[in-house]
Design a protein around this motif. Structure first.
Motif, PDB file in Angstrom:
ATOM      1  N   ASP A  28      -5.207 -24.169   0.531  1.00  0.00           N
ATOM      2  CA  ASP A  28      -5.855 -25.111  -0.395  1.00  0.00           C
ATOM      3  C   ASP A  28      -5.483 -26.555  -0.082  1.00  0.00           C
ATOM      4  O   ASP A  28      -6.294 -27.471  -0.265  1.00  0.00           O
ATOM      5  CB  ASP A  28      -5.457 -24.791  -1.835  1.00  0.00           C
ATOM      6  CG  ASP A  28      -6.138 -23.542  -2.362  1.00  0.00           C
ATOM      7  OD1 ASP A  28      -7.113 -23.090  -1.730  1.00  0.00           O
ATOM      8  OD2 ASP A  28      -5.688 -23.003  -3.388  1.00  0.00           O
ATOM      9  N   ARG A  29      -4.267 -26.776   0.373  1.00  0.00           N
ATOM     10  CA  ARG A  29      -3.789 -28.146   0.591  1.00  0.00           C
ATOM     11  C   ARG A  29      -4.080 -28.676   1.983  1.00  0.00           C
ATOM     12  O   ARG A  29      -3.971 -29.870   2.224  1.00  0.00           O
ATOM     13  CB  ARG A  29      -2.282 -28.209   0.314  1.00  0.00           C
ATOM     14  CG  ARG A  29      -1.925 -28.011  -1.155  1.00  0.00           C
ATOM     15  CD  ARG A  29      -0.427 -28.071  -1.372  1.00  0.00           C
ATOM     16  NE  ARG A  29       0.129 -29.338  -0.921  1.00  0.00           N
ATOM     17  CZ  ARG A  29       1.448 -29.578  -0.817  1.00  0.00           C
ATOM     18  NH1 ARG A  29       2.313 -28.624  -1.125  1.00  0.00           N
ATOM     19  NH2 ARG A  29       1.885 -30.760  -0.395  1.00  0.00           N
ATOM     20  N   ARG A  30      -4.436 -27.798   2.902  1.00  0.00           N
ATOM     21  CA  ARG A  30      -4.686 -28.218   4.282  1.00  0.00           C
ATOM     22  C   ARG A  30      -6.156 -28.560   4.476  1.00  0.00           C
ATOM     23  O   ARG A  30      -7.044 -27.844   4.011  1.00  0.00           O
ATOM     24  CB  ARG A  30      -4.303 -27.098   5.258  1.00  0.00           C
ATOM     25  CG  ARG A  30      -2.819 -26.799   5.323  1.00  0.00           C
ATOM     26  CD  ARG A  30      -2.132 -27.617   6.374  1.00  0.00           C
ATOM     27  NE  ARG A  30      -2.694 -27.383   7.703  1.00  0.00           N
ATOM     28  CZ  ARG A  30      -2.194 -27.892   8.819  1.00  0.00           C
ATOM     29  NH1 ARG A  30      -1.141 -28.668   8.770  1.00  0.00           N
ATOM     30  NH2 ARG A  30      -2.760 -27.647   9.984  1.00  0.00           N
TER      31      ARG A  30
ATOM     32  N   THR B 228       6.334 -25.065   1.447  1.00  0.00           N
ATOM     33  CA  THR B 228       4.909 -25.289   1.201  1.00  0.00           C
ATOM     34  C   THR B 228       4.707 -26.397   0.170  1.00  0.00           C
ATOM     35  O   THR B 228       3.832 -27.260   0.327  1.00  0.00           O
ATOM     36  CB  THR B 228       4.240 -23.985   0.721  1.00  0.00           C
ATOM     37  OG1 THR B 228       4.372 -22.990   1.753  1.00  0.00           O
ATOM     38  CG2 THR B 228       2.765 -24.194   0.435  1.00  0.00           C
ATOM     39  N   GLN B 229       5.503 -26.383  -0.890  1.00  0.00           N
ATOM     40  CA  GLN B 229       5.396 -27.426  -1.907  1.00  0.00           C
ATOM     41  C   GLN B 229       5.655 -28.814  -1.322  1.00  0.00           C
ATOM     42  O   GLN B 229       5.071 -29.804  -1.755  1.00  0.00           O
ATOM     43  CB  GLN B 229       6.377 -27.147  -3.041  1.00  0.00           C
ATOM     44  CG  GLN B 229       6.016 -25.935  -3.886  1.00  0.00           C
ATOM     45  CD  GLN B 229       7.090 -25.596  -4.902  1.00  0.00           C
ATOM     46  OE1 GLN B 229       7.785 -26.470  -5.400  1.00  0.00           O
ATOM     47  NE2 GLN B 229       7.235 -24.315  -5.214  1.00  0.00           N
TER      48      GLN B 229
ATOM     49  N   ALA C  54      -1.886 -21.315  -1.362  1.00  0.00           N
ATOM     50  CA  ALA C  54      -1.551 -22.704  -1.669  1.00  0.00           C
ATOM     51  C   ALA C  54      -1.569 -23.560  -0.409  1.00  0.00           C
ATOM     52  O   ALA C  54      -2.028 -24.718  -0.420  1.00  0.00           O
ATOM     53  CB  ALA C  54      -0.176 -22.766  -2.332  1.00  0.00           C
TER      54      ALA C  54
ATOM     55  N   GLY D  41       5.012 -29.601   1.805  1.00  0.00           N
ATOM     56  CA  GLY D  41       4.103 -29.846   2.922  1.00  0.00           C
ATOM     57  C   GLY D  41       4.754 -29.657   4.270  1.00  0.00           C
ATOM     58  O   GLY D  41       4.238 -30.147   5.284  1.00  0.00           O
TER      59      GLY D  41
END
Length: 431
Positions: A411-413, A373-374, A408, A376
Motif C-alpha cells: 500500500d505504501r510503495r 515496514t512502519q 502495508a 519505510g
C-alpha cells in the motif's frame, strides 16, 4: 519522530502492585473517574458506539481522526455506515479506542464480534484425517503402544513442530491419538491432545482446536499440565480476536496456578509467567495500558526467578524466560506503532539460542519486520520476511500477520519489486 510512548518498556511494577484483575473489575484500562466510564453498548452497532462516545467526549470527527491515526474520511464513512467500513480489523478498533480516550477499550467497540480468518481449503484437506481421528478414533492395529513409546513419539513430533513440518505431522498425529488413548497415563494423553490442539490452532481450525484442547485440560493429571492446554486455548481465542474470553481464561488460570516463588518448579513458574504474557498481549490490543504494564511486570518477575529460557511443555515448542518477555515488549511497541522503540528493544535483547526457529521466535521476527515496514525500511523488512519464508514456508502462510505486513508495504510503495510480488503470492495476499 515517534509518538509519546503509550505502552512503555523498562522497569515495571512487579508482584506487589495493582493486580490486573482489579482493573478488570473496574471495567476499563484507565477508568479513574465516573464521568470517564463508558457503558458497553453491545446491543448497538459500531457506528452508534463510536458516535455516542465521541460526542460524550466532546470530540469532533477531525479530533478523533488525529488522535487515532485514522483518516477523517474513514471516520466519516464509519459513522455513516459505509459498506466499506463493515467488520473492521481488530487493529483498527484499537486505534479508534485509543483515539476516543481513557476508559474506552477495544472490546467495548467490538460489541462481541471477533476477527477470525478461517483455514483455506488446502489446509482443511491436509488436516481432514486428524479431524476424522478426533471424531471417531479407530482401534489401534497390533499390540497397544506403551507409555515409553508415546513419550518418544511426542518428543519426535515436538522436533517436527519446531521445524514447522505441519503436513508431515498431520499424517502422523492420528496414530499418536490412537496410541495415547490406549495407555493408562492421563498426563501423556493430555500432552498428546494438547499437541493436536496447538497444531489445529496454528493451522486456523478454531472449533476443532477448542474441542480437543478442552479434552486435554480435562485429561490432565495436574494443573501445570492443564495450564499448557489452557495457554493454547487462550492463544486460539486471541488469534480470533476474542479478547474478552481470552483475557478471562488467562486471568482465571493465572490465579488458579499462582506459585510460591520460594518452592515453585520451573514448570510452574513458566506456566504462570506465560499466562501473564498472554494477559499483557491482550491488554495491548484492548487499549489497557496499565494492565499491560502490570501483567508484563508479573511475567518479568517469573522470568527473573527462572533466570534463563526454558522449554517445559511436552506438547508445544512454547518457551518462557527473560528473552521471551522482551519479545512481548517488542510486540507491544510494534502493535502500538512505536517502531523505533520496538527495534531498540529487539537490538538490546540477546539472541535466543533455545529453539530459535520455534513459532514464538518467528513471530518476534514478524514484529521486527513490521517495525521496519512502519519506518519505510523496505530492504530490512523484506530481508526478515524472505528469511522467514525460506526457513518456515508452512508457518508463514498460516500467519495473517505476515499478510498484513506485506499488504502495508504494498500500500505504501509506488512501485513493487518482483521480490515483493513473489512474497505477496507466497503468503496468499488477496489483492
Amino acid at each position: 519522530m515517534d509518538a509519546v510512548h503509550e505502552i512503555p518498556h523498562g522497569p515495571t511494577r512487579t508482584v506487589g502492585t495493582k493486580d490486573p484483575r482489579t482493573v478488570a473489575a473496574a471495567g476499563g484500562a484507565d477508568s479513574s473517574t465516573p464521568e470517564d466510564s463508558v457503558p458497553d453498548h453491545t446491543d448497538r452497532d459500531l457506528a452508534d458506539r463510536v458516535l455516542a462516545i465521541r460526542k460524550r467526549r466532546r470530540l469532533s470527527q477531525l479530533d478523533l481522526a488525529g488522535a487515532s491515526g485514522l483518516s477523517l474520511s474513514y471516520i466519516t464513512k464509519l459513522e455513516n455506515r459505509d459498506p466499506s467500513c463493515r467488520n473492521p480489523r481488530l487493529a483498527t478498533l484499537r486505534k479508534l479506542a485509543k483515539g476516543l480516550g481513557s476508559g474506552v477499550t477495544t472490546t467495548i467497540l467490538q460489541g462481541g464480534q471477533g476477527d477470525a480468518e478461517p483455514a483455506d481449503t488446502a489446509t482443511l484437506d491436509i488436516w481432514e484425517p486428524v479431524r476424522h481421528a478426533l471424531a471417531a478414533p479407530p482401534e489401534a492395529d497390533g499390540d497397544p503402544a506403551t507409555a515409553a513409546e508415546v513419550r518418544a513419539e511426542l518428543l519426535r513430533l515436538q522436533s517436527e513442530m519446531a521445524a514447522h513440518n505441519y503436513e508431515a505431522m498431520a499424517a502422523d498425529v492420528p496414530s499418536l491419538l490412537r496410541a495415547s488413548a490406549a495407555i493408562d497415563d492421563r498426563g501423556l494423553r493430555s500432552h498428546s491432545l494438547g499437541m493436536v490442539g496447538w497444531l489445529l490452532t496454528q493451522n486456523r481450525q478454531w472449533d476443532d482446536a477448542a474441542l480437543v484442547l478442552d479434552q486435554a485440560i480435562e485429561a490432565a493429571d495436574d494443573e501445570t499440565t492443564a495450564a499448557a492446554a489452557v495457554a493454547t486455548r487462550v492463544w486460539g481465542e486471541l488469534r480470533q480476536g476474542h479478547l474478552d474470553p481470552a483475557r478471562a481464561l488467562a486471568l482465571e488460570w493465572a490465579d488458579r496456578i499462582e506459585p510460591k516463588f520460594s518452592r515453585a518448579s520451573l514448570g510452574q513458574l513458566a506456566a504462570w509467567g506465560r499466562l501473564w504474557l498472554f494477559v499483557a498481549t491482550i491488554a495491548v490490543r484492548d487499549n489497557r495500558q496499565h494492565e499491560y504494564e502490570d501483567a508484563i511486570g508479573l511475567a518479568r518477575a517469573a522470568a527473573s526467578r527462572i533466570g534463563r529460557e526454558v522449554l517445559t511443555e511436552a506438547s508445544t515448542t512454547r518457551q518462557f524466560g527473560p528473552i521471551t518477555v522482551e519479545h512481548v515488549a517488542v510486540e507491544a511497541a510494534a502493535l502500538t506503532e512505536q517502531p523505533r522503540l520496538a527495534l531498540t528493544i529487539a537490538e538490546r535483547t540477546p539472541a535466543a539460542d533455545l529453539l530459535p526457529g520455534a513459532a514464538g521466535r518467528l513471530r518476534h521476527r514478524l514484529d521486527v519486520a513490521n517495525a521496519h515496514t512502519q519506518l519505510g525500511n523496505w530492504g530490512d523488512a523484506m530481508g526478515e520476511l524472505n528469511s522467514l519464508a525460506a526457513a518456515a514456508p508452512e508457518w508463514i502462510v498460516q500467519q495473517r500477520y505476515s499478510r498484513d505486513i506485506v499488504g502495508a508495504m504494498i500500500d505504501r510503495r509506488r512501485t513493487l519489486t518482483e521480490e515483493m510480488r513473489e512474497l505477496a503470492d507466497l503468503v496468499h495476499l488477496e489483492v
